[in-house]
Design an enzyme around this catalytic site. Structure first.
Site, PDB file in Angstrom:
ATOM      1  N   ARG A  45      35.206  33.849  -9.489  1.00  0.00           N
ATOM      2  CA  ARG A  45      34.010  33.218 -10.095  1.00  0.00           C
ATOM      3  C   ARG A  45      33.933  33.404 -11.610  1.00  0.00           C
ATOM      4  NH1 ARG A  45      31.349  35.546  -5.458  1.00  0.00           N
ATOM      5  NH2 ARG A  45      31.380  34.003  -3.792  1.00  0.00           N
TER       6      ARG A  45
ATOM      7  N   LYS B  47      35.843  22.517 -22.294  1.00  0.00           N
ATOM      8  CA  LYS B  47      36.074  21.564 -21.206  1.00  0.00           C
ATOM      9  C   LYS B  47      37.395  21.927 -20.538  1.00  0.00           C
ATOM     10  CE  LYS B  47      33.629  17.347 -22.477  1.00  0.00           C
ATOM     11  NZ  LYS B  47      33.775  15.928 -22.876  1.00  0.00           N
TER      12      LYS B  47
ATOM     13  N   GLU C 175      43.521  12.548 -32.317  1.00  0.00           N
ATOM     14  CA  GLU C 175      42.277  13.318 -32.153  1.00  0.00           C
ATOM     15  C   GLU C 175      41.748  13.794 -33.508  1.00  0.00           C
ATOM     16  OE1 GLU C 175      40.757  13.178 -29.410  1.00  0.00           O
ATOM     17  OE2 GLU C 175      41.980  13.625 -27.640  1.00  0.00           O
TER      18      GLU C 175
ATOM     19  N   LYS D 183      33.981  19.704 -34.489  1.00  0.00           N
ATOM     20  CA  LYS D 183      33.820  19.924 -33.040  1.00  0.00           C
ATOM     21  C   LYS D 183      32.824  21.058 -32.788  1.00  0.00           C
ATOM     22  CE  LYS D 183      35.808  19.866 -28.569  1.00  0.00           C
ATOM     23  NZ  LYS D 183      36.898  19.522 -27.691  1.00  0.00           N
TER      24      LYS D 183
ATOM     25  N   GLU E 185      27.500  18.183 -22.808  1.00  0.00           N
ATOM     26  CA  GLU E 185      27.516  16.729 -22.952  1.00  0.00           C
ATOM     27  C   GLU E 185      26.340  16.030 -22.268  1.00  0.00           C
ATOM     28  OE1 GLU E 185      31.487  14.998 -23.074  1.00  0.00           O
ATOM     29  OE2 GLU E 185      30.669  13.152 -22.265  1.00  0.00           O
TER      30      GLU E 185
ATOM     31  N   ARG F 184      27.537  15.187 -27.482  1.00  0.00           N
ATOM     32  CA  ARG F 184      28.964  15.524 -27.333  1.00  0.00           C
ATOM     33  C   ARG F 184      29.817  14.332 -26.918  1.00  0.00           C
ATOM     34  NH1 ARG F 184      31.880  20.951 -24.840  1.00  0.00           N
ATOM     35  NH2 ARG F 184      33.992  20.145 -25.064  1.00  0.00           N
TER      36      ARG F 184
ATOM     37  N   ASN G 297      34.321  11.468 -27.488  1.00  0.00           N
ATOM     38  CA  ASN G 297      35.161  10.634 -26.620  1.00  0.00           C
ATOM     39  C   ASN G 297      35.406   9.257 -27.218  1.00  0.00           C
ATOM     40  OD1 ASN G 297      35.762  12.357 -24.436  1.00  0.00           O
ATOM     41  ND2 ASN G 297      33.641  12.184 -23.772  1.00  0.00           N
TER      42      ASN G 297
ATOM     43  N   HIS H   2      38.278   7.153 -25.994  1.00  0.00           N
ATOM     44  CA  HIS H   2      38.779   7.749 -24.753  1.00  0.00           C
ATOM     45  C   HIS H   2      38.512   6.889 -23.515  1.00  0.00           C
ATOM     46  CE1 HIS H   2      39.255  11.155 -27.374  1.00  0.00           C
ATOM     47  NE2 HIS H   2      39.675  11.947 -26.407  1.00  0.00           N
TER      48      HIS H   2
ATOM     49  N   HIS I 203      41.686   6.596 -21.513  1.00  0.00           N
ATOM     50  CA  HIS I 203      41.863   7.160 -20.167  1.00  0.00           C
ATOM     51  C   HIS I 203      42.304   6.079 -19.189  1.00  0.00           C
ATOM     52  CE1 HIS I 203      39.165  10.984 -20.826  1.00  0.00           C
ATOM     53  NE2 HIS I 203      40.341  11.075 -21.385  1.00  0.00           N
TER      54      HIS I 203
ATOM     55  N   HIS J  10      48.313  11.249 -24.035  1.00  0.00           N
ATOM     56  CA  HIS J  10      46.859  11.174 -24.182  1.00  0.00           C
ATOM     57  C   HIS J  10      46.485  10.644 -25.576  1.00  0.00           C
ATOM     58  CE1 HIS J  10      42.646  12.266 -23.756  1.00  0.00           C
ATOM     59  NE2 HIS J  10      42.725  12.941 -24.891  1.00  0.00           N
TER      60      HIS J  10
HETATM   61  P1  NAD Z   1      50.697  18.635 -23.530  1.00  0.00           P
HETATM   62  O1  NAD Z   1      49.968  19.851 -23.179  1.00  0.00           O
HETATM   63  O2  NAD Z   1      51.359  17.866 -22.438  1.00  0.00           O
HETATM   64  O3  NAD Z   1      51.780  19.003 -24.638  1.00  0.00           O
HETATM   65  C1  NAD Z   1      52.616  18.000 -25.141  1.00  0.00           C
HETATM   66  C2  NAD Z   1      54.109  18.364 -24.992  1.00  0.00           C
HETATM   67  O4  NAD Z   1      54.480  19.250 -26.042  1.00  0.00           O
HETATM   68  C3  NAD Z   1      54.477  19.060 -23.700  1.00  0.00           C
HETATM   69  O5  NAD Z   1      55.745  18.629 -23.290  1.00  0.00           O
HETATM   70  C4  NAD Z   1      54.518  20.518 -24.122  1.00  0.00           C
HETATM   71  O6  NAD Z   1      55.329  21.312 -23.272  1.00  0.00           O
HETATM   72  C5  NAD Z   1      55.109  20.413 -25.487  1.00  0.00           C
HETATM   73  N1  NAD Z   1      54.807  21.482 -26.423  1.00  0.00           N
HETATM   74  C6  NAD Z   1      53.639  22.159 -26.547  1.00  0.00           C
HETATM   75  N2  NAD Z   1      53.689  22.946 -27.630  1.00  0.00           N
HETATM   76  C7  NAD Z   1      54.912  22.792 -28.178  1.00  0.00           C
HETATM   77  C8  NAD Z   1      55.546  23.320 -29.326  1.00  0.00           C
HETATM   78  N3  NAD Z   1      54.911  24.131 -30.164  1.00  0.00           N
HETATM   79  N4  NAD Z   1      56.816  22.952 -29.589  1.00  0.00           N
HETATM   80  C9  NAD Z   1      57.449  22.073 -28.763  1.00  0.00           C
HETATM   81  N5  NAD Z   1      56.900  21.501 -27.697  1.00  0.00           N
HETATM   82  C10 NAD Z   1      55.629  21.858 -27.411  1.00  0.00           C
HETATM   83  O7  NAD Z   1      49.756  17.587 -24.300  1.00  0.00           O
HETATM   84  P2  NAD Z   1      48.629  17.754 -25.401  1.00  0.00           P
HETATM   85  O8  NAD Z   1      48.700  16.528 -26.195  1.00  0.00           O
HETATM   86  O9  NAD Z   1      48.684  19.052 -26.067  1.00  0.00           O
HETATM   87  O10 NAD Z   1      47.289  17.751 -24.533  1.00  0.00           O
HETATM   88  C11 NAD Z   1      46.920  16.630 -23.779  1.00  0.00           C
HETATM   89  C12 NAD Z   1      45.961  17.077 -22.701  1.00  0.00           C
HETATM   90  O11 NAD Z   1      44.800  17.622 -23.288  1.00  0.00           O
HETATM   91  C13 NAD Z   1      45.508  15.964 -21.794  1.00  0.00           C
HETATM   92  O12 NAD Z   1      45.591  16.380 -20.464  1.00  0.00           O
HETATM   93  C14 NAD Z   1      44.059  15.753 -22.188  1.00  0.00           C
HETATM   94  O13 NAD Z   1      43.280  15.291 -21.128  1.00  0.00           O
HETATM   95  C15 NAD Z   1      43.663  17.109 -22.622  1.00  0.00           C
HETATM   96  N6  NAD Z   1      42.538  17.134 -23.540  1.00  0.00           N
HETATM   97  C16 NAD Z   1      41.508  17.974 -23.260  1.00  0.00           C
HETATM   98  C17 NAD Z   1      40.456  18.074 -24.126  1.00  0.00           C
HETATM   99  C18 NAD Z   1      39.356  19.071 -23.862  1.00  0.00           C
HETATM  100  O14 NAD Z   1      38.330  19.024 -24.539  1.00  0.00           O
HETATM  101  N7  NAD Z   1      39.545  19.977 -22.947  1.00  0.00           N
HETATM  102  C19 NAD Z   1      40.419  17.307 -25.298  1.00  0.00           C
HETATM  103  C20 NAD Z   1      41.480  16.455 -25.556  1.00  0.00           C
HETATM  104  C21 NAD Z   1      42.544  16.379 -24.665  1.00  0.00           C
HETATM  105  N1  GLY Z   2      37.434  16.143 -26.222  1.00  0.00           N
HETATM  106  C1  GLY Z   2      36.098  15.791 -25.962  1.00  0.00           C
HETATM  107  C2  GLY Z   2      35.196  16.947 -25.823  1.00  0.00           C
HETATM  108  O1  GLY Z   2      35.588  18.083 -25.952  1.00  0.00           O
HETATM  109  O2  GLY Z   2      34.044  16.756 -25.580  1.00  0.00           O
END
Ligand code: NAD
Ligand code: GLY
Length: 369
Positions: free
Chosen positions: A127, A149, A191, A233, A243, A247, A251, A254, A258, A271
């Site tokens: 939890r 998130k 982003e 942010k 949100e 917030r 998006n 997005h 998405h 993404h």
């Molecule tokens: P990812 O985590 O898939 O990373 C991209 C690629 O880069 C992967 O292949 C990873 O292994 C590689 N990588 C990571 N760091 C590296 C480094 N330093 N050197 C070499 N390779 C490296 O993608 P991302 O773009 O980081 O994140 C996308 C995800 O984030 C999506 O799932 C999206 O929904 C999510 N997201 C969440 C929020 C939130 O608020 N929580 C906001 C925006 C996006």
């Molecule tokens: N990436 C959108 C949020 O964090 O709200």
């Protein structure tokens, strides 16, 4: 600009007793002192993936060994397509298999996929256990690691299963960006760009003059981009953590993005690429709603293109492309009673959330894909 002018910086997320710091600097990942103020525990579990582990896990492990009796590691398969129950269960298997107690601290080492899944695992295990974000992609440093998130994907919709759960600390090591593939750097810039039109036109102007430096990974420029993105942010999340209103502006792009990700199959479009093309579509929609002029849309379009991002969305269904986008967008978390709600630009530097007639959205999709 030279990297020698760069200095370590901090941004605070103000959430009362759940406030935390984002540390931004080069070489922070294995600076043991950065982790000194975390809750005390016997065990730390690093969650990473098969790509990031060989690059950075040993260094993080060495830094954490100063603070924890045992530093464990779990390596997930790499990719958006693995942001699912199976990977999440691997984290729980590791936690339970090693007899981890409720004080165990989880460390998310990787991009947004690892960060979102680790945060969700931390929210659920016993939890709730503490966790730390150590983001290694630009996208994760400017967005996903901040704000709490957490989620996994469902085949029918992106990030549909998750929780709001804040980390204890975010450590953005700019040096980790050196190994990032160029396509991923561009995805992260999507982003970064979004913060301009929704909140800060001076930042948009700065991006226009600094895009070449960012693409060349100038450390000073990257530090400025990460810091300002995190500040904006932090300002938004500090007012509306869950949100209920404001917030949603984060998006921008997005809703379309998405739909592209889910429609193409997770991992086909990154993404950030979906967000890039999605911001252009959302700006077009804003123009058609009479909220911004063509000059503004053209400016955004140029910035997206210069960042190396796609300007046009893909065709998801040759027979009824707009219909398929609409179908996918109705699953968006902002939808209310089946009505899609879009983040639009309500004048440069200001965003709003509103519904739009299907016919208008169809026109946008037809002209942007
Ligand atoms: P990812 O985590 O898939 O990373 C991209 C690629 O880069 C992967 O292949 C990873 O292994 C590689 N990588 C990571 N760091 C590296 C480094 N330093 N050197 C070499 N390779 C490296 O993608 P991302 O773009 O980081 O994140 C996308 C995800 O984030 C999506 O799932 C999206 O929904 C999510 N997201 C969440 C929020 C939130 O608020 N929580 C906001 C925006 C996006
Ligand atoms: N990436 C959108 C949020 O964090 O709200």
């Amino acid at each position: 600009m030279s990297s020698s002018t760069y200095a370590k910086q901090s941004v605070k997320i103000e959430l009362g007793d759940r406030s935390y710091i984002i540390e931004i600097g080069a070489g922070l990942l294995d600076e043991g002192a950065v982790y000194a103020k975390l809750p005390r525990a016997a065990i730390a579990l690093i969650v990473t993936n098969t790509t990031v582990a060989p690059l950075y896990a040993e260094r993080l492990k060495t830094a954490l060994a100063r603070h924890y009796r045992q530093v464990l590691q779990v390596e997930l398969a790499d990719g958006e397509v693995h942001k699912n129950w199976q990977s999440l269960n691997q984290i729980f298997d590791a936690l339970l298999g090693h007899g981890c107690d409720r004080k165990t601290v989880l460390f998310a080492l990787g991009g947004g996929v690892v960060g979102d899944m680790t945060g969700f695992a931390a929210a659920c295990y016993m939890r709730g256990v503490p966790f730390v974000q150590v983001p290694t992609t630009l996208l994760a440093q400017v967005d996903s690691s901040v704000g709490g998130k957490t989620a996994i994907n469902h085949p029918l919709g992106k990030n549909m299963i998750g929780a709001f759960y804040q980390p204890q600390l975010v450590v953005c090591d700019l040096a980790a960006l050196d190994t990032l593939p160029q396509r991923e750097l561009s995805a992260g810039l999507a982003e970064v760009i979004k913060y301009g039109p929704i909140a800060d036109m001076a930042f948009m102007e700065w991006l226009e003059s600094s895009m070449d430096a960012l693409l060349a990974r100038d450390r000073t420029a990257l530090a400025q981009a990460v810091r300002r993105s995190c500040e904006i942010k932090a300002w938004v999340v500090g007012q509306d953590e869950r949100e209920s209103g404001l917030r949603a502006i984060l998006n921008f792009g997005h809703t379309f993005g998405h739909a592209i990700e889910a429609g193409m199959g997770y991992g086909t479009w990154l993404h950030g690429e979906g967000v890039g093309a999605g911001m252009v579509m959302a700006a077009e929609l804003s123009q058609r709603l009479g909220l911004v002029d063509a000059v503004f849309v053209a400016r955004l379009r140029i910035l997206v293109q210069r960042a190396g991002l796609p300007l046009r969305g893909p065709v998801l269904d040759a027979a009824d492309n707009a219909g398929r986008y609409l179908e996918l967008m109705r699953v968006d978390k902002k939808s209310e009673a089946g009505e899609i709600r879009f983040v639009v630009i309500d004048g440069p530097g200001r965003a709003a959330v509103r519904a739009a007639p299907d016919e208008l959205v169809r026109e946008v999709i037809d002209s942007c894909c």
